[in-house]
Design a protein around this motif. Sequence first.
Motif, mmCIF file in Angstrom:
data_model
loop_
_atom_site.group_PDB
_atom_site.id
_atom_site.type_symbol
_atom_site.label_atom_id
_atom_site.label_comp_id
_atom_site.label_asym_id
_atom_site.label_seq_id
_atom_site.Cartn_x
_atom_site.Cartn_y
_atom_site.Cartn_z
ATOM 1 N N LEU A 28 -10.006 -49.190 40.179
ATOM 2 C CA LEU A 28 -9.391 -50.434 39.700
ATOM 3 C C LEU A 28 -8.504 -51.079 40.772
ATOM 4 N N ILE A 29 -8.139 -50.300 41.781
ATOM 5 C CA ILE A 29 -7.207 -50.817 42.782
ATOM 6 C C ILE A 29 -7.975 -51.558 43.863
ATOM 7 N N ARG A 30 -7.906 -52.864 43.768
ATOM 8 C CA ARG A 30 -8.501 -53.760 44.764
ATOM 9 C C ARG A 30 -7.399 -54.741 45.141
ATOM 10 N N ASP A 31 -7.751 -55.763 45.903
ATOM 11 C CA ASP A 31 -6.730 -56.720 46.338
ATOM 12 C C ASP A 31 -6.211 -57.600 45.204
ATOM 13 N N GLU A 32 -7.081 -57.974 44.299
ATOM 14 C CA GLU A 32 -6.725 -59.029 43.356
ATOM 15 C C GLU A 32 -6.286 -58.624 41.960
ATOM 16 N N PRO A 33 -6.399 -57.362 41.558
ATOM 17 C CA PRO A 33 -6.009 -57.105 40.167
ATOM 18 C C PRO A 33 -4.543 -57.442 39.916
ATOM 19 N N LEU A 34 -4.289 -57.932 38.745
ATOM 20 C CA LEU A 34 -2.917 -58.243 38.358
ATOM 21 C C LEU A 34 -2.226 -56.939 37.995
ATOM 22 N N LEU A 35 -1.056 -56.720 38.570
ATOM 23 C CA LEU A 35 -0.335 -55.469 38.334
ATOM 24 C C LEU A 35 -0.082 -55.240 36.857
ATOM 25 N N LYS A 36 0.428 -56.264 36.186
ATOM 26 C CA LYS A 36 0.837 -56.082 34.788
ATOM 27 C C LYS A 36 -0.342 -56.064 33.833
ATOM 28 N N ASP A 37 -1.299 -56.966 34.016
ATOM 29 C CA ASP A 37 -2.395 -57.083 33.052
ATOM 30 C C ASP A 37 -3.473 -56.028 33.270
ATOM 31 N N GLU A 38 -4.062 -56.030 34.451
ATOM 32 C CA GLU A 38 -5.202 -55.147 34.684
ATOM 33 C C GLU A 38 -4.789 -53.705 34.950
ATOM 34 N N LEU A 39 -3.700 -53.511 35.679
ATOM 35 C CA LEU A 39 -3.288 -52.149 36.006
ATOM 36 C C LEU A 39 -2.224 -51.615 35.041
ATOM 37 N N GLU A 40 -1.779 -52.480 34.142
ATOM 38 C CA GLU A 40 -0.815 -52.105 33.099
ATOM 39 C C GLU A 40 0.472 -51.508 33.674
ATOM 40 N N ILE A 41 0.927 -52.085 34.763
ATOM 41 C CA ILE A 41 2.199 -51.657 35.356
ATOM 42 C C ILE A 41 3.308 -52.468 34.703
ATOM 43 N N GLU A 42 4.239 -51.767 34.102
ATOM 44 C CA GLU A 42 5.331 -52.411 33.384
ATOM 45 C C GLU A 42 6.521 -52.647 34.313
ATOM 46 N N SER A 43 7.484 -53.414 33.831
ATOM 47 C CA SER A 43 8.684 -53.690 34.622
ATOM 48 C C SER A 43 9.406 -52.409 35.026
ATOM 49 N N LEU A 44 9.444 -51.453 34.116
ATOM 50 C CA LEU A 44 10.098 -50.185 34.415
ATOM 51 C C LEU A 44 9.369 -49.444 35.531
ATOM 52 N N ASP A 45 8.033 -49.549 35.533
ATOM 53 C CA ASP A 45 7.238 -48.931 36.597
ATOM 54 C C ASP A 45 7.572 -49.554 37.946
ATOM 55 N N LEU A 46 7.893 -50.849 37.938
ATOM 56 C CA LEU A 46 8.238 -51.528 39.191
ATOM 57 C C LEU A 46 9.447 -50.877 39.855
ATOM 58 N N VAL A 47 10.364 -50.363 39.039
ATOM 59 C CA VAL A 47 11.532 -49.672 39.585
ATOM 60 C C VAL A 47 11.067 -48.456 40.391
ATOM 61 N N ASP A 48 10.122 -47.699 39.838
ATOM 62 C CA ASP A 48 9.574 -46.543 40.548
ATOM 63 C C ASP A 48 8.860 -46.973 41.829
ATOM 64 N N ILE A 49 8.141 -48.076 41.738
ATOM 65 C CA ILE A 49 7.419 -48.586 42.911
ATOM 66 C C ILE A 49 8.420 -48.999 43.998
ATOM 67 N N ILE A 50 9.510 -49.655 43.585
ATOM 68 C CA ILE A 50 10.550 -50.052 44.542
ATOM 69 C C ILE A 50 11.123 -48.828 45.246
ATOM 70 N N VAL A 51 11.441 -47.796 44.476
ATOM 71 C CA VAL A 51 12.008 -46.568 45.050
ATOM 72 C C VAL A 51 11.025 -45.956 46.057
ATOM 73 N N MET A 52 9.753 -45.907 45.692
ATOM 74 C CA MET A 52 8.733 -45.359 46.584
ATOM 75 C C MET A 52 8.646 -46.165 47.874
ATOM 76 N N ILE A 53 8.628 -47.488 47.753
ATOM 77 C CA ILE A 53 8.523 -48.359 48.931
ATOM 78 C C ILE A 53 9.741 -48.159 49.833
ATOM 79 N N GLU A 54 10.922 -48.107 49.220
ATOM 80 C CA GLU A 54 12.151 -47.930 50.009
ATOM 81 C C GLU A 54 12.129 -46.608 50.769
ATOM 82 N N LYS A 55 11.708 -45.541 50.101
ATOM 83 C CA LYS A 55 11.666 -44.213 50.742
ATOM 84 C C LYS A 55 10.598 -44.159 51.820
ATOM 85 N N GLU A 56 9.416 -44.588 51.460
ATOM 86 C CA GLU A 56 8.244 -44.462 52.330
ATOM 87 C C GLU A 56 8.337 -45.361 53.563
ATOM 88 N N PHE A 57 8.841 -46.585 53.360
ATOM 89 C CA PHE A 57 8.834 -47.568 54.442
ATOM 90 C C PHE A 57 10.218 -47.839 55.024
#
Length: 85
Positions: A28-57
Amino acid sequence: LNLGMERNENIEIVNHFLVDEFEIDPGLIRDEPLLKDELEIESLDLVDIIVMIEKEFKVKIKPEEIIKVRTMNELYDFIEAKVKN
């Protein structure tokens, strides 16, 4: 410096994280899928994604900065812009 290669590595890191943490089907992970609709990533998940990006990068992200990100491609662009600055 090969920016294309760096971007591909960034994409792999992000995709691997999404598959591991959120059990998203890698197909399902391609360039164009919508994070919230197609991948069902919620606002709370974005917090986890932010933490990962900050640590990793090794960057700092304000939650309001990532709110505008709607697709995977925009997420990759966002990370790329952050890493360059």
